[in-house]
Each structure stands twice: as C-alpha cells, then as structure tokens.
Design an enzyme around this catalytic site. Structure first.
Site, PDB file in Angstrom:
ATOM      1  N   CYS A   1     -41.208 -71.925  62.357  1.00 34.78           N
ATOM      2  CA  CYS A   1     -40.738 -70.791  61.567  1.00 34.78           C
ATOM      3  C   CYS A   1     -41.339 -70.821  60.173  1.00 34.78           C
ATOM      4  O   CYS A   1     -41.844 -71.855  59.738  1.00 34.78           O
ATOM      5  CB  CYS A   1     -39.209 -70.776  61.500  1.00 34.78           C
ATOM      6  SG  CYS A   1     -38.486 -72.298  60.912  1.00 34.78           S
TER       7      CYS A   1
ATOM      8  N   CYS B   1     -38.611 -75.232  58.595  1.00 37.56           N
ATOM      9  CA  CYS B   1     -39.551 -74.135  58.387  1.00 37.56           C
ATOM     10  C   CYS B   1     -40.684 -74.555  57.457  1.00 37.56           C
ATOM     11  O   CYS B   1     -40.515 -75.436  56.622  1.00 37.56           O
ATOM     12  CB  CYS B   1     -38.813 -72.930  57.777  1.00 37.56           C
ATOM     13  SG  CYS B   1     -37.773 -72.092  58.978  1.00 37.56           S
TER      14      CYS B   1
END
Ligand SMILES: *[C@@H]1O[C@H](CO)[C@@H](O)[C@H](O)[C@H]1NC(C)=O
Ligand SMILES: *[C@@H]1O[C@H](CO)[C@@H](O)[C@H](O)[C@H]1NC(C)=O
Ligand SMILES: *[C@@H]1O[C@H](CO)[C@@H](O)[C@H](O)[C@H]1NC(C)=O
Length: 305
Positions: free
Chosen positions: A201, A120
């Site tokens: 993400c 992420c």
C-alpha cells in the site's frame, strides 16, 4: 504297560508335531520378514528422479531455525507465531505427494498461519537485481522485499519436494520449473509473491536491472506476471521504478527505454501512477561502496569542474 506305551508314543508324536509346527511358523516368519524388507527396499528405490536440486539437507532444522530467528530478532512483533506448527503445516503441503501436483490449496493453511501486515510505503519489488536489492534492504531498513517477509525469509535459497513413497521427501532431486510448473517451490513462491503484492500500500518501489540486454522489464518474470497484477489500485498510490545499471555498464536501458515504457503502460492501464528514476542515488552509492574508484562513482564529473 502297552497302554502306557501307547500314551508315551502319542506324547512323543505330539511333541514332534509341535516342533514341526514351530519350525514351519519360524520359516514362514523369516520368509515374510525377508520379503517385507525387500519390498521396503523396493519402495525406497522408487524415488522419482528430476533434473533440479534435491531437498536441502536438514530442511526441518533450517526452516524451524529461520522461523524462530525471524520472530525473535527480525520481526519481534510476530513473537506469538507458532514455528513448530508452521513447519508441520508446511511439511503437510508436500510430503508424500507427487511433486508435480502441488496446488494452491496445499499451501493455503501455511499462508493463513504466516500472514502478517506490511507497513505502507515499504514494499520493494525487484527483478534481476537479487544481490543489490538485498544489500540495500540490509543497510536501509525503510524497505522490505519478499525475502524480508516470514514466508520469503524461511524459504530463501532453500529447495524442497516430496515423493509419493517412503520417506516422503526427496533429498536427491526435485523438479525444475521446466519439468513441471506445479512443483512445491514454484507454487510456494507464486503464492508468496501474490500475497506480498496484495499486501502492498501507499508508494511501492521496484528495483529493475538496466544492464540486461533483453530489457529491464520481462513480462514472464514473477514481477511481470504475478506482482504487478496483484497490486491493489485502491491501496497503492504510486509505483516508483528504480532502474539500476551496473557501475561501468552496460547501459542497456534507461527510464525512456522500450520495456520500461511497456511496464508503465501496463501499470497505468491498471490505474496506478508510475514514476521512474535512473540509477537511484542511495542505491548507486551502495554500488559505489564496492567500486569507489570507478569514474561513474566520482562525486563531481569533469564536465562540472
Ligand atoms: C493430483 O492431485 C489431485 C488432488 O490432490 C488428485 O485428485 C490427483 O489424483 C493427483 N494426480 C496425480 C497425477 O497425482
Ligand atoms: C507514504 O508516502 C506518501 C507520499 O510520500 C505520504 O504522503 C504518506 O504519508 C506515507 N504514508 C506512510 C504511512 O508513511
Ligand atoms: C544485472 O544482471 C546481471 C546479470 O544477471 C548481473 O550480473 C548484475 O549484477 C545485475 N545488475 C544489477 C545492478 O543488479
């Protein structure tokens, strides 16, 4: 005596017959071989002709070498990937096929073999900043572009396509995007981009080019047509735009410009938060490294002094 004579005559006739038969068989065999050779030449001459660059020489060695390099030195967490199998699966997707008729199904097995997670906050998309964005990811290991994933790394700058007849790969020419959209590399990059966007993400970044006259955001680019629509709003919190202008201009667009405004509204409609920064400093410093004396690169401007 006459009997023996007759039998020797018969024998001679038999031998003659055998010789003639051997001759006939030889002639037929030679003829067949010549015809077959001609036919092979014929099929190899049936190499389809396209306007784009042909398959990269030594494609197998290039792909295998890059795959092994990636899983050994770039991302050793993937050391268990099977590069030989990856190459064979990639080859199966296009070899001996019409290069205008490649489907996503052709590449699905390859995608399954090569997929890997992307941490992420690290995804960095780009459009029209190819050189700068990769200079940046080489120095800052905080970010990954598509070309830093296994799929992107293996195929970056490489060209490939098949041919329906032998040898199954066309090293002379390959279809351009304008000749047919469903060609092996276009389908590959579309699928790889989609997968890269789906995997993103947290905070994701995109580096756009503020020196493009027609606007930094183009809805027909890979970023504008595939990546933004495959970001998952449940996983991605913010899209951070870095709008980079060339040192010395032209300053065609800033964060308040028309195409950026359009991009913002598309992303917001998809429930993604957006922020935009003009000439993001860490990247601009890199631009300045190759142009340190330019006025735009001075630490303090005259107005401050
Ligand atoms: C294209 O591929 C599909 C499925 O692989 C096949 O059924 C079709 O005949 C192909 N068309 C051409 C023009 O090669
Ligand atoms: C991603 O960035 C956000 C905002 O800066 C931060 O809150 C979050 O902890 C980061 N996540 C990871 C995995 O680093
Ligand atoms: C913007 O695009 C132009 C033309 O493609 C290119 O020459 C220039 O290097 C790009 N600028 C940046 C900051 O990437």
């Amino acid at each position: 005596m006459p009997l023996q004579n007759r039998s020797s005559k018969t024998r001679r006739r038999t031998i003659l017959l055998v010789i003639i038969m051997v001759l006939i068989v030889t002639i037929v065999a030679v003829l067949a071989a010549v015809l077959l050779a001609n036919e092979t030449k014929e099929t190899s001459r049936q190499l389809l002709q396209w306007k784009g660059r042909g398959t990269t020489k030594n494609l197998q060695e290039v792909i295998l070498g890059r795959c092994y390099n990636y899983i050994t030195t770039v991302n050793p967490e993937l050391r268990d990937k099977d590069c030989q199998n990856i190459w064979e699966t990639m080859q199966k997707a296009f070899i001996y096929k019409n290069p205008c008729n490649i489907t996503t199904e052709d590449y699905q097995p390859l995608l399954d073999l090569t997929s890997h997670p992307i941490p992420c906050n690290k995804s960095l998309f780009w459009s029209k900043t190819n050189d700068l964005v990769h200079r940046y990811t080489k120095t800052s290991h905080n970010f990954l572009t598509l070309e830093d994933t296994l799929l992107g790394y293996m195929a970056d700058g490489v060209s490939w396509c098949g041919n329906p007849s032998s040898p199954g790969i066309n090293y002379e020419s390959c279809p351009k995007w304008s000749e047919c959209e469903s060609n092996p590399s276009s389908v590959y990059w579309k699928m790889a981009s989609k997968m890269f966007a789906e995997a993103a993400c947290g905070v994701v970044q995109v580096m756009l080019n503020g020196s493009i006259e027609a606007g930094a955001f183009r809805s027909n680019s890979i970023f504008g047509s595939i990546e933004i629509f495959n970001l998952d709003p449940d996983k991605v919190s913010t899209v951070q735009i870095w709008l980079m202008q060339n040192i010395g201009g032209p300053a065609s667009e800033s964060c308040t410009g028309r195409s950026i405004t359009r991009l913002k509204s598309i992303l917001e409609e998809r429930n993604l938060r957006v922020s935009c920064e003009d000439n993001y400093r860490p990247v601009q410093l890199l631009q300045c490294a190759s142009d340190p004396d330019h006025a735009d690169c001075r630490l303090c401007t005259n107005s401050v002094q």
